[in-house]
Enzyme design. Sequence first.
Site, short mmCIF file in Angstrom:
data_model
loop_
_atom_site.label_atom_id
_atom_site.label_comp_id
_atom_site.label_asym_id
_atom_site.label_seq_id
_atom_site.Cartn_x
_atom_site.Cartn_y
_atom_site.Cartn_z
N CYS A 13 0.83 -1.22 0.00
CA CYS A 13 0.00 0.00 0.00
C CYS A 13 0.86 1.27 0.00
O CYS A 13 1.48 1.59 -0.99
CB CYS A 13 -0.99 -0.03 1.16
N HIS A 62 -3.59 -5.01 0.67
CA HIS A 62 -3.06 -5.43 1.98
C HIS A 62 -3.13 -6.94 2.15
O HIS A 62 -4.02 -7.44 2.85
CB HIS A 62 -3.86 -4.74 3.10
N GLU A 107 -1.47 -8.66 4.09
CA GLU A 107 -1.28 -9.00 5.51
C GLU A 107 -2.61 -9.08 6.26
O GLU A 107 -2.67 -9.60 7.36
CB GLU A 107 -0.33 -8.00 6.18
#
Length: 240
Positions: free
Chosen positions: A109, A213, A215
């Site tokens: 990002c 994202h 994660e």
Amino acid sequence: MKKPLIGVTPGLNEEESRLLVHRGTIDALRREGALPVILPLTDDEGEIAEIVDRFDGFVFTGGGDIDPELYRQNQLACCGAISPQRDSFELPLARMLAARRDKPVLAICRGFQVLNVALGGDLYQDIGTQYHGEALAHRQHQPDCYASHPVIVTMSSLLDQAVHTQKLWVNSLHHQAVKRLAPALESCGAAPDGIIEAASLTGHPFFLGVQWHPERMWQRDDTARAIFTAFVEACEEAAR
Ligand SMILES: [Mn+2]
């Protein structure tokens, strides 16, 4: 064999004087067999050079906006909060890492935008205000573990080699985006509205930025996990 040591750039909450990293980043890296360590925010060139030497790979995390002055623009009202302390650590770090080929990089990002700006590209300060075209909802309304728009993956790109698919679904939590890609970077994929969602450094074994994202998705999404797998494999390879 030692686990690859991964330096993770932290976010900064200036009001509370706290360094922050989304736990999903740390957990994903550990799950893949790496040892993640949260880095200090330093603008000391000698320290940054030492950090580059000591770690096997780097993750640039998400966060606030980059100071538009760093990509030769005046700051517009639509730009969000900036963090000069992050900028003055992460941009030199990205440049040092791009100058060598032996330290894999995964940038998420804001991190993707950091790579682009550090290498001479620029950004839309706000997609809704500046993007001329029918933009998708890049600030999704569903929880961040759910995908909201597709990315059309460039064939044979580094991203393709990691996820092995031509179309993947990603979450989207950004209001800025890459406008002009840095000359050294090549697009690895875009959303159907044309917004560049991933890029890699030409000639580097693993230097990847993604606008979404992973994660926050890997626990329920195979392609998000595959990005971390490919990154940690590249770090193991480089550390050998
Ligand atoms: Mn998006």
